[in-house]
Design an enzyme around this catalytic site. Structure first.
Site: not given
Ligand code: GCV
Length: 640
Positions: A260, A339, A367
């Site tokens: 990411e 995820d 989340e």
């Molecule tokens: C810490 C998901 C979440 C992100 C998170 C990422 C990760 O994409 O939305 O906020 O970033 O996972 O686990 O690195």
């Protein structure tokens, strides 16, 4: 004190056994002394009058026998009319909390001989230096205030909570390392990190830090962060020499690389193993470890591209590297291949690695599971993940460690939703012993938190146990996932991620829905090997709750009970919503039995859960009705 004690708020117990009146033994270590203090304070809180008798044993007593060392084996056994607790300082802590828990629940001789299933059992905080928490739903950070790390009374209270459920590590800062958090390894905050490390260490909790792979560039002023560059290796070596000397409780680093948008070894044409091993070498002289995240996938996918399957990415990247990682590297694998959705299969990477240690990552921060506004107790999901058997045994037997993204913040009740504390409790207990049953964990947490009222215990236990399935029913059906609002991940938006770059598509038309991941599709099921993969690849054999994770199917597909796929989705949404309403009503029935402030807060959360559940139900069902024009067989309202 501006925060609660959660399950450590011991309730008065008029039936404490006689032996609790005397405590014999004088532990020598800081952890052993903390254990003694916890025992004294816990018994006093329960209404006991424990006397510390030094080493004199004059009658039934609790004897603490400490041996030196750091191992975690606990022996708690009956000794005449009393009890004896034997272990290292940190083991005494675990034993004391076990004893207190069981006394609080009315047991007299809770004998226990136990070692934890995993040597590393930890929480990952996604706390930022500015005090915000990425995906945090319980207020702001208690580790960072006004742009700096802080050690406060709450740090100690947090360490107690962790130790009380057997957890022994925490990573202080977000894996997305930014701003002032980049300075955590540069010496600027050594003093306070040392203080935090010592405070946590008193309760056997080790400190970990998330680091940025680009630190040699950004903090070191080097022209590169290439892991094979000698100057880069030297920089990490020097940085670690200083840091580990200054912060004695430091256990190692957690790294999100090539993920990411974060920097990583791929930028320099190096493998994930080359990147991880370079850091492993730097921390090795201090007994340090590297937790290297496997969350590596393309987040710039073209939605038109049907060949790339995000679910495949982690296995495709890491499985070929098995055997190439240093022995102080643990690969950190999210429980599912995508995820943290409400229902995913177990990540095939966790079943595949043979020569590399792995740490499984769960997400207590809700989340995608209701953001601590909805009740969603995750122990059943954790157990189902750990229990899954692959060709070489169960997941739980293949792991070297377990961690979870923390659901805590500086809210007075720690977790925003008062009942979300049950997730933290169950996580710790399962890391120690993955064989524990979900129902027992729910019951124990409820009793410890709310006291012995059977009506409360039964009602709350039932709610916890069904809450994950209820949430799943009214949100994303059958493993489909990703019907949520992009960015915030709260509330429904069925097409929200469809034409975006994140690789999370359902490609619904008026006839079919889902991505085919069997051999005729993306081939993802092959990653599970012939037996499991064969089952997942065959729609008729695939567990129904994962049907749309693995398959693209017509809405008219017949489920095992004869209903069509579409009707099952409609029904689940109506049923999930009705069950959420029943939960809220059951909670209302507890008025007067729960402390009024907690009762009111949870009632508010249920109100929001119901509002949101209705929204989910009507949006998802109406969306599919509009696509298919197939009405609900029971004539319930859908909206054009
Ligand atoms: C810490 C998901 C979440 C992100 C998170 C990422 C990760 O994409 O939305 O906020 O970033 O996972 O686990 O690195």
């Amino acid at each position: 004190m501006d925060y609660s004690l959660l399950w450590l708020d011991w309730k008065t117990n008029a039936l404490l056994p006689e032996y609790t009146g005397r405590i014999v033994g004088l532990p020598a270590t800081r952890q052993g002394k903390a254990a003694l203090r916890e025992l004294m304070n816990g018994l006093k809180a329960m209404g006991g009058e424990p006397e510390q008798c030094g080493n004199r044993e004059t009658g039934p007593a609790i004897r603490l026998t400490e041996y030196l060392g750091n191992d975690e084996k606990v022996t708690l056994r009956r000794r005449g009319e009393g009890m004896e607790l034997i272990g290292s300082g940190r083991a005494l802590l675990y034993g004391v909390f076990h004893l207190l828990r069981h006394l609080a629940m009315g047991e007299t001789y809770p004998e226990w001989e136990s070692s934890p299933a995993y040597p590393i059992r930890m929480l990952d905080h996604w706390d930022n230096a500015d005090g915000s928490i990425e995906r945090g739903y319980a207020g702001r950070s208690f580790f960072f205030r006004e742009g700096k790390p802080v050690c406060s009374a709450r740090t100690r209270e947090y360490a107690r909570l962790l130790a009380s459920v057997g957890l022994n590590g925490c990573c202080l800062n977000n894996v997305n390392v930014s701003g002032e958090a980049l300075e955590l390894i540069t010496g600027k905050y050594d003093g306070v990190l040392r203080e935090i490390g010592e405070t946590l260490g008193e309760y056997g909790v080790s400190l970990w830090l998330s680091v940025s792979f680009a630190a040699p560039l950004d903090q070191g002023g080097l022209p590169t962060a290439d892991p094979l560059d000698p100057a880069v290796r030297r920089w990490w070596g020097d940085t670690c020499a200083r840091l580990f000397a200054a912060v004695p409780g430091l256990a190692g680093f957690l790294v999100k690389a090539d993920s990411e948008g974060r920097p990583g070894p791929h930028i320099y044409g190096r493998t994930q193993a080359e990147g991880a091993n370079m850091l492993a070498e730097a921390v090795r002289p201090y007994g340090g470890r590297i937790l290297w995240r496997c969350f590596v996938y393309s987040c710039t996918q073209d939605w038109r591209d049907q060949r790339t399957d995000r679910a495949r990415a982690q296995y495709d990247t890491f499985a070929p590297l098995d055997g190439q990682f240093a022995d102080n590297v643990l690969l950190q694998i999210k429980n599912g291949p995508v995820d943290f959705q409400i229902r995913e299969p177990v990540s095939p990477l966790a079943l595949r690695l043979e020569k590399t240690k792995s740490i499984m990552e769960f997400q207590l921060a809700q989340e995608y599971t209701g953001q601590q506004r909805h009740l969603c107790w995750l122990a059943p999901m954790m157990k189902e993940t750990l229990d899954l058997r692959g060709p070489a045994g169960a997941v739980k037997d293949r792991l070297s460690a377990i961690c979870a993204v923390s659901n805590t913040g500086d809210d007075p009740n720690w977790t925003g939703h008062d009942l979300a504390a049950a997730n933290l409790y169950a996580f710790g207990r399962l890391c120690w012993d993955p064989e524990l049953e979900a129902e027992g964990l729910a019951r124990d947490w409820t009793r410890l938190t709310f006291g012995p009222d059977p009506a409360v215990t039964e009602t709350v236990t039932d709610m916890l146990l069904c809450s994950r399935e209820v949430y799943e029913q009214y949100t994303a059906p059958l493993g489909l996932g990703w019907l949520c609002v992009p960015g915030t991940h709260y509330g429904p938006s069925p097409e929200g991620y469809e034409y975006d770059r994140w690789g999370t598509y359902h490609r619904a038309t008026c006839r079919e829905i889902g991505v085919e991941r069997g051999p005729l599709g993306t081939g993802f099921t092959d990653q599970y090997g012939p037996e499991l993969g064969g089952m997942y690849a065959n729609a008729a054999a695939c567990p129904e709750e994962l049907l749309l994770f693995f398959h693209r199917l017509p809405y008219t597909y017949r489920m095992k009970d004869g209903r069509t796929l579409l009707q099952r989705i409609y029904d689940d949404h109506f049923a999930g919503c009705a069950r959420a309403e029943a939960m809220a009503k059951a909670w209302d029935g507890l008025e007067g039995r729960i402390p009024p402030d907690v009762f009111a807060r949870v009632r508010e959360r249920f109100r929001e859960q119901l509002r949101s559940a209705r929204e989910w139900r009507d949006v998802v069902n109406s969306w599919l009705y509009r696509l298919t024009l197939i009405p609900d067989e029971q004539g319930r309202e859908l909206y054009i």
